[in-house]
Each structure stands twice: as structure tokens, then as C-alpha cells.
Scaffold this motif. Structure first.
Motif, short mmCIF file in Angstrom:
data_model
loop_
_atom_site.label_atom_id
_atom_site.label_comp_id
_atom_site.label_asym_id
_atom_site.label_seq_id
_atom_site.Cartn_x
_atom_site.Cartn_y
_atom_site.Cartn_z
N ASP A 30 41.51 36.09 50.34
CA ASP A 30 41.32 37.49 49.96
C ASP A 30 42.31 37.94 48.89
N PRO A 38 36.48 37.62 42.73
CA PRO A 38 37.39 37.80 43.86
C PRO A 38 37.41 36.58 44.77
N SER A 77 39.70 41.31 45.28
CA SER A 77 38.58 42.20 44.98
C SER A 77 39.06 43.42 44.18
N GLU A 78 40.18 44.02 44.63
CA GLU A 78 40.73 45.17 43.89
C GLU A 78 41.15 44.73 42.48
N LEU A 88 29.90 42.11 40.49
CA LEU A 88 30.86 42.18 39.41
C LEU A 88 30.15 42.30 38.06
N ALA A 91 28.69 38.45 45.55
CA ALA A 91 29.72 39.35 45.04
C ALA A 91 29.89 39.16 43.54
N SER A 102 39.99 42.23 40.64
CA SER A 102 38.88 41.93 39.72
C SER A 102 38.15 43.21 39.29
N GLN A 103 38.00 44.16 40.23
CA GLN A 103 37.30 45.41 39.89
C GLN A 103 38.12 46.22 38.86
#
Ligand SMILES: Cc1ncc(COP(=O)(O)O)c(C=O)c1O
Length: 383
Positions: free
Chosen positions: A355, A346, A330-331, A19, A15, A333-334
Motif C-alpha cells: 500500500d 498505486p 494511492s494518494e 488512474l 485501479a 499517484s492521484q
């Protein structure tokens, strides 16, 4: 076509890579994703490698490693880690700590065995185990990232073979206290388990804490597999050199696996490692001070911004929660990458209980860290 390896198919692609794909073509990105110190590999280490090549040391190395290197590792283990071993029996040089971990799994486990890992933890442990048919039993850490010993005890079954620790820890920054280490060792001995201990961050430890190698403690050597590497201390991740120290029985098994899978490590690079070990670690004082300063800076800034986080005691990572911003790691970091060009990892890649976290590495120069913190603050103020 017939199918390909299920074990490998199940392991996700990194992952962290995804990124970095988002960062492609952008010159404004500050990466707080990297697990590599930002100082140069010391000159004598590079010279050692180059001189070996000039002397035509380009043929296969001895399977367990160059004797001079093994002897220096023996000496380091005795002086620094208080582990007294014989280099001829108890040490094998590996392709970084990564391969040392693989050797630990290859030599201890049979398919169906279980390993206990406190989670969140270093990502490779979760997938590398699966390549050997080993079941990972994840035990959620306490809120301050210390191990939850009650939960560890509950997770032990008759299939449990080993507990794996990484202290100081990537990604949480937790370093075991002497009390925690003793509690862990009581469990290892009581249930007759192996302990795999990944000590790559042993020098990155703060607040007066001292790293203690479990293999140095009473009754522990025979049941402990200690993993270490030159990667983090000497900022030499590309040298790909590390080692395992363990009982003769385990090292003999590792040698077989090593022989048939990689036939030994880079011969000339081992002469770089020899020079590294001859240097001692006085050079590291300045680096340690810089990392400690960065740790304080990042912790203070993130706390002031409003993050819930635990002050790291070791390694060079911090793991804030993103829960209160209603974003998964994840949201977070994106979006942070898109809006403010800062790369953070993430938390979900480090196990099943993170998470809602991100991992920030502070192995980046201080001015860039300050700018990254400003950008994160802007991001939070906008959202
Ligand atoms: C806890 C831990 N173990 C092992 C490794 C891998 O080390 P090496 O580069 O020596 O293979 C890393 C790298 O980030 C790590 O964080």
C-alpha cells in the motif's frame, strides 16, 4: 432479479483504469503506468499475420495451435530454455500469457485448494485464482523483494497445491538468483507441490543474471507449468498469443477447457508468431540495451530524489516506497497525476503488502522518462 456471480463481484475494477480516467482529456500526461514495450512489432511478424489473412486463413485453428507454430515453440524451448518436450504432447497455444495462467488454474486446482504467491505480485494472479475457488496465501517478500523462504515454508498447509512465481517479476523487478531458485525447488519437491512459472519477462534481465526455467531442472518437468507469450519480447501485446508447456496429463486437461471456453486462438495471428520465432532474437539486443539504460536512469534519478527503492534486476518496472512522504501509493499517484500529470500505479493493487509503494514502468522513451523524473522531483520538493 436474482444475484449475479459473487466471484466476479468480489474482483475490483482495474485501479489502473481509474488512474487513466484522471488523465482523460489531458494532453500533458506522461504515462509510466504501461506494461507494454514502446517499440514496434517487428515487420516480419506483421507480414506473417497479413499474408495468412490474404490466404484466407480465417477459419478455426487447431485447438492446441498450428503444428508449425508448436514445432517452433518446441525448438525454442529446447534451445533457449533447455526444456526438452514433444510439441504433440506438451504445448498448447493460448490467448496471451493471461489465458495461459487461466489454463494453469483450471487444470490444477479444485475449489478449496491453496496457492502460495509472494507479494507484491502481478495483479491478475490474485483474482483469476478466485474464479476457480482457489485460496491465495500471500507471503510477504523480503525488503529486497526476494522470496522469504522461511515464511513460504510456514504458509504451507495440507491444502497447498502450488506455488506461483513470476521471474523476472512484475511489479517488483526481482529476478531469482540460482540460489533462490534452488531453495524454491527444494520446497516444491519436499512438499510435493506444483510450480506455476510465468516467464513473460525472461528476456528482460540485467546485471549479468541469466534466466533459468525451473522446468529444465532435475525432477521438475512433471510438476511445473511454464507460461510464456510473444507479448513482451516482440512488443505484440495485441496479438494475444502465448503458450503453456507442461506434462501431457496437464496439457490434455487444458485442451478440454480451451475447447469449451475459447475453441482455439486467432488463426492468422499464429502465422505472425511463426515469423516471430523464425526471426530469432538478435533484433532484441538494441532494445535490451535501451531498456537497461532506462533502468539505470530511472533508478539513479529516483535514488537522488530521495526515494527508498530496490534496483530492479529484470522486467521493466521499479517499485519505490512512498512511506517517507507520508502518502499511501494511492494518494501519491492521484496527487502526482493532478499536480504534475505523471501516471504511476498505486502499489496496493499488487497485493496486501504494498500500500505504501508505487509501480513505475520504464517502458517509455528516454526523453519522456527524463521529463517524468523532473516532474516527480518537483512534486517531491513541493510536498
Ligand atoms: C507477469 C505478467 N504475466 C502475464 C501478463 C499478461 O501477458 P499477456 O499480455 O501475454 O496476456 C503480464 C502483462 O503485463 C504480466 O506482467
Amino acid at each position: 432479479m436474482k444475484d449475479t456471480s459473487q466471484r466476479l463481484l468480489k474482483a475490483p475494477k482495474s485501479a489502473i483504469r481509474e488512474l487513466f480516467d484522471l488523465a482523460l482529456g489531458r494532453s500533458d500526461v506522461i504515462s509510466l503506468g504501461i506494461g507494454q514495450p514502446d517499440f514496434n512489432t517487428p515487420e516480419p511478424v506483421i507480414e506473417g499475420n497479413i499474408n495468412a489473412l490474404k490466404k484466407n486463413i480465417t477459419m478455426y485453428a487447431p485447438t492446441r495451435g498450428v503444428p508449425e507454430l508448436l514445432e517452433l515453440i518446441e525448438d525454442k524451448l529446447s534451445k533457449v530454455n533447455k526444456i526438452n518436450v514433444n510439441w504433440k504432447d506438451n504445448i498448447i497455444v493460448t490467448n496471451g500469457a493471461s489465458q495461459a495462467i487461466t489454463l494453469a488454474f483450471a487444470s490444477i486446482f479444485n475449489p478449496g485448494d491453496e496457492i502460495i504467491i509472494c507479494s507484491p505480485n502481478f495483479v491478475s494472479y490474485f483474482y483469476c485464482t478466485s474464479f476457480f475457488g482457489v485460496k491465495v496465501v500471500e507471503v510477504e517478500r523480503n525488503i529486497d523483494f526476494s522470496p522469504n523462504f522461511k515464511k513460504i515454508r510456514k504458509a504451507i498447509t495440507n491444502k497447498t497445491k502450488a506455488i506461483l512465481i513470476n521471474s523476472p517479476n512484475n511489479p517488483t523487478g526481482h529476478a531469482l538468483s540460482p540460489k533462490e531458485l534452488n531453495e524454491l525447488i527444494d520446497i516444491i519437491i519436499e512438499y510435493d507441490l506444483y510450480l506455476i512459472t510465468d516467464e513473460v519477462y525472461e528476456n528482460y534481465i540485467y546485471d549479468g543474471l541469466k534466466h533459468v526455467s525451473p522446468a529444465s531442472l532435475d525432477g521438475m518437468f512433471e510438476r511445473t507449468v511454464t507460461v510464456n507469450a510473444m507479448s513482451k519480447l516482440f512488443s505484440a501485446t495485441g496479438f494475444r498469443l502465448g503458450f503453456v508447456v507442461a506434462s501431457k496429463e496437464i496439457i490434455d486437461l487444458m485442451e478440454k477447457y480451451h475447447q469449451y471456453t475459447i475453441a482455439g486462438t486467432n488463426h492468422a495471428a499464429q502465422y505472425g508468431y511463426i515469423e516471430a520465432l523464425k526471426m530469432g532474437i538478435d533484433f532484441f539486443k538494441e532494445i535490451w540495451e535501451s531498456f537497461n539504460k532506462r533502468r539505470n536512469l530511472v533508478y539513479d534519478r529516483l535514488s537522488k530524489i530521495g526515494f527508498e527503492l530496490v534496483k530492479p534486476k529484470g522486467a521493466f518496472y521499479v517499485m519505490p516506497s512512498t512511506k517517507k512522504y507520508n502518502l499511501t501509493g494511492s494518494e501519491f499517484s492521484q496527487t502526482l497525476m493532478k499536480e504534475q500529470a505523471v501516471a504511476v500505479v498505486p502499489g496496493g493493487i499488487f497485493g496486501s503488502f504494498s500500500d505504501h509503494m508505487i509501480r513505475i514502468s520504464y517502458a517509455t522513451e528516454i526523453e519522456k522518462l527524463k521529463e517524468a523524473m523532473n516532474r516527480i522531483e518537483k512534486f517531491i520538493q513541493k510536498s
